[in-house]
Write a protein that holds these residues in place. Structure first.
Motif, PDB file in Angstrom:
ATOM      1  N   LEU A 266      42.897 118.262  62.384  1.00  0.00           N
ATOM      2  CA  LEU A 266      42.513 119.168  63.463  1.00  0.00           C
ATOM      3  C   LEU A 266      41.086 118.891  63.925  1.00  0.00           C
ATOM      4  N   ASN A 267      40.190 118.736  62.972  1.00  0.00           N
ATOM      5  CA  ASN A 267      38.794 118.455  63.330  1.00  0.00           C
ATOM      6  C   ASN A 267      38.652 117.105  64.029  1.00  0.00           C
ATOM      7  N   GLU A 268      39.429 116.141  63.571  1.00  0.00           N
ATOM      8  CA  GLU A 268      39.412 114.822  64.208  1.00  0.00           C
ATOM      9  C   GLU A 268      39.878 114.938  65.659  1.00  0.00           C
ATOM     10  N   LEU A 269      40.901 115.731  65.853  1.00  0.00           N
ATOM     11  CA  LEU A 269      41.455 115.910  67.198  1.00  0.00           C
ATOM     12  C   LEU A 269      40.479 116.678  68.098  1.00  0.00           C
ATOM     13  N   LEU A 270      39.787 117.652  67.501  1.00  0.00           N
ATOM     14  CA  LEU A 270      38.790 118.390  68.266  1.00  0.00           C
ATOM     15  C   LEU A 270      37.625 117.490  68.665  1.00  0.00           C
ATOM     16  N   GLU A 271      37.251 116.585  67.775  1.00  0.00           N
ATOM     17  CA  GLU A 271      36.182 115.632  68.085  1.00  0.00           C
ATOM     18  C   GLU A 271      36.648 114.676  69.188  1.00  0.00           C
ATOM     19  N   TYR A 272      37.903 114.275  69.108  1.00  0.00           N
ATOM     20  CA  TYR A 272      38.488 113.402  70.135  1.00  0.00           C
ATOM     21  C   TYR A 272      38.452 114.116  71.495  1.00  0.00           C
ATOM     22  N   GLN A 273      38.825 115.400  71.491  1.00  0.00           N
ATOM     23  CA  GLN A 273      38.835 116.178  72.732  1.00  0.00           C
ATOM     24  C   GLN A 273      37.424 116.331  73.293  1.00  0.00           C
ATOM     25  N   LYS A 274      36.439 116.453  72.425  1.00  0.00           N
ATOM     26  CA  LYS A 274      35.050 116.579  72.864  1.00  0.00           C
ATOM     27  C   LYS A 274      34.617 115.342  73.645  1.00  0.00           C
ATOM     28  N   VAL A 275      34.975 114.178  73.116  1.00  0.00           N
ATOM     29  CA  VAL A 275      34.659 112.924  73.809  1.00  0.00           C
ATOM     30  C   VAL A 275      35.466 112.823  75.093  1.00  0.00           C
ATOM     31  N   ASP A 276      36.717 113.215  75.005  1.00  0.00           N
ATOM     32  CA  ASP A 276      37.597 113.185  76.176  1.00  0.00           C
ATOM     33  C   ASP A 276      37.063 114.101  77.270  1.00  0.00           C
ATOM     34  N   GLY A 277      36.372 115.157  76.883  1.00  0.00           N
ATOM     35  CA  GLY A 277      35.784 116.078  77.847  1.00  0.00           C
ATOM     36  C   GLY A 277      34.760 115.386  78.734  1.00  0.00           C
ATOM     37  N   GLU A 278      34.061 114.387  78.179  1.00  0.00           N
ATOM     38  CA  GLU A 278      33.094 113.620  78.967  1.00  0.00           C
ATOM     39  C   GLU A 278      33.821 112.828  80.056  1.00  0.00           C
ATOM     40  N   LEU A 279      34.976 112.263  79.671  1.00  0.00           N
ATOM     41  CA  LEU A 279      35.786 111.520  80.640  1.00  0.00           C
ATOM     42  C   LEU A 279      36.360 112.462  81.689  1.00  0.00           C
ATOM     43  N   ARG A 280      36.785 113.627  81.262  1.00  0.00           N
ATOM     44  CA  ARG A 280      37.331 114.643  82.159  1.00  0.00           C
ATOM     45  C   ARG A 280      36.288 115.052  83.210  1.00  0.00           C
ATOM     46  N   LYS A 281      35.034 115.183  82.775  1.00  0.00           N
ATOM     47  CA  LYS A 281      33.962 115.566  83.683  1.00  0.00           C
ATOM     48  C   LYS A 281      33.783 114.524  84.781  1.00  0.00           C
ATOM     49  N   ILE A 282      33.842 113.254  84.413  1.00  0.00           N
ATOM     50  CA  ILE A 282      33.720 112.176  85.396  1.00  0.00           C
ATOM     51  C   ILE A 282      34.904 112.205  86.359  1.00  0.00           C
ATOM     52  N   GLU A 283      36.087 112.424  85.815  1.00  0.00           N
ATOM     53  CA  GLU A 283      37.287 112.495  86.656  1.00  0.00           C
ATOM     54  C   GLU A 283      37.174 113.618  87.681  1.00  0.00           C
ATOM     55  N   GLN A 284      36.646 114.747  87.256  1.00  0.00           N
ATOM     56  CA  GLN A 284      36.484 115.878  88.175  1.00  0.00           C
ATOM     57  C   GLN A 284      35.451 115.577  89.252  1.00  0.00           C
ATOM     58  N   GLU A 285      34.379 114.894  88.875  1.00  0.00           N
ATOM     59  CA  GLU A 285      33.350 114.519  89.849  1.00  0.00           C
ATOM     60  C   GLU A 285      33.918 113.558  90.888  1.00  0.00           C
ATOM     61  N   LEU A 286      34.716 112.613  90.419  1.00  0.00           N
ATOM     62  CA  LEU A 286      35.350 111.660  91.340  1.00  0.00           C
ATOM     63  C   LEU A 286      36.339 112.369  92.261  1.00  0.00           C
ATOM     64  N   ALA A 287      37.136 113.260  91.677  1.00  0.00           N
ATOM     65  CA  ALA A 287      38.142 113.980  92.459  1.00  0.00           C
ATOM     66  C   ALA A 287      37.503 114.907  93.487  1.00  0.00           C
ATOM     67  N   GLY A 288      36.277 115.346  93.228  1.00  0.00           N
ATOM     68  CA  GLY A 288      35.589 116.234  94.149  1.00  0.00           C
ATOM     69  C   GLY A 288      34.787 115.518  95.214  1.00  0.00           C
ATOM     70  N   SER A 289      34.715 114.200  95.120  1.00  0.00           N
ATOM     71  CA  SER A 289      33.937 113.429  96.097  1.00  0.00           C
ATOM     72  C   SER A 289      34.655 113.360  97.441  1.00  0.00           C
ATOM     73  N   GLU A 290      33.882 113.297  98.508  1.00  0.00           N
ATOM     74  CA  GLU A 290      34.451 113.193  99.849  1.00  0.00           C
ATOM     75  C   GLU A 290      35.222 111.892 100.012  1.00  0.00           C
ATOM     76  N   GLU A 291      34.716 110.844  99.367  1.00  0.00           N
ATOM     77  CA  GLU A 291      35.384 109.529  99.452  1.00  0.00           C
ATOM     78  C   GLU A 291      36.803 109.614  98.891  1.00  0.00           C
ATOM     79  N   TYR A 292      36.939 110.313  97.753  1.00  0.00           N
ATOM     80  CA  TYR A 292      38.255 110.442  97.127  1.00  0.00           C
ATOM     81  C   TYR A 292      39.190 111.294  97.989  1.00  0.00           C
ATOM     82  N   LYS A 293      38.660 112.411  98.515  1.00  0.00           N
ATOM     83  CA  LYS A 293      39.483 113.307  99.332  1.00  0.00           C
ATOM     84  C   LYS A 293      40.012 112.601 100.572  1.00  0.00           C
TER      85      LYS A 293
END
Length: 232
Positions: free
Chosen positions: A4-31
């Motif tokens: 469980l802790n390993e998976l939570l740590e994995y999700q924490k790192v994945d959250g950094e990737l998620r943040k980038i994905e959201q920034e890209l998805a919110g860009s005018e270029e992407y829209k």
């Protein structure tokens, strides 16, 4: 460290990737890129439908023209009405038939004129949509290049995060990581959430029986939002 802790740590790192994905998805270029892409995906289907409609209208026009010609020929048979009467024919009968044919011809011509007007409207609509499609093709290429340029700005960070995820993923049982990845593709995030006040983050109540299953680091899938719930 527990699974469980390993998976939570994995999700924490994945959250950094998620943040980038959201920034890209919110860009005018992407829209703009996605807008053009969506248009292009449906454009060919609409053009094909208009082509099919044009063929159907042409067939209807040709059929009406043929019926008009047949009716005209039938009317021409009454050109020598005097000879028909001299031959013993009933003038009232001939006049009635001739008038019926004339009425039919007028109706056919009215229908034909309306159909020709419809064909003109469809042709104009097709022309405009074709021009719009050609313009959007150019814009699609332009927006795609601009989006790729923005995406490339994050390429280095994304590469580092993916490397971290790969390393962290080796510590997690494959079947668990596979379930996590499936949820991620469904755009569920965060995927693992703590039970708070006997509820999931979505507000779903967890009965005591389900809470008992969370002992020992186990997780239970929420029936409402389908996240994995754990007990802290």
């Amino acid at each position: 460290m527990s699974a469980l802790n390993e998976l939570l740590e994995y999700q924490k790192v994945d959250g950094e990737l998620r943040k980038i994905e959201q920034e890209l998805a919110g860009s005018e270029e992407y829209k703009k890129y996605m807008q053009a892409r969506k248009f292009m995906k449906s454009a060919q289907e609409k053009l094909d439908a208009q082509d099919k409609r044009a063929v159907e209208l042409k067939q209807l026009r040709d059929a009406l023209i043929a019926r008009c010609e047949e009716t005209t020929k039938a009317i021409e048979e009454y050109a020598d009405l005097d000879e028909l009467v001299d031959g013993g024919g009933d003038i009232a009968f001939y006049k009635k038939n001739a008038q019926a044919l004339l009425d039919r011809l007028r109706a056919l011509k009215t229908e034909l004129n309306k159909l020709i007007a419809d064909i003109g409207s469809v042709t104009e609509e097709y022309k405009k949509f074709k021009e719009q499609t050609i313009l959007m093709q150019k814009q699609y290429k332009e927006y795609k290049e601009k989006y790729e340029a923005v995406k490339n700005n994050y390429a280095e960070d994304v590469g580092k995060i993916n490397a971290k995820l790969k390393a962290a993923g080796k510590k997690i049982p494959p079947e668990i990581l596979e379930k996590y990845s499936a949820k991620r593709k469904e755009r569920i995030f965060p995927i693992l959430v703590p039970l708070t006040a006997d509820r999931c983050v979505c507000g779903m109540d967890f009965p005591l029986a389900q809470q008992g299953k969370l002992a020992g680091g186990n997780v239970v899938e929420c029936e409402h939002c389908r996240r994995f719930v754990y007990k802290q």
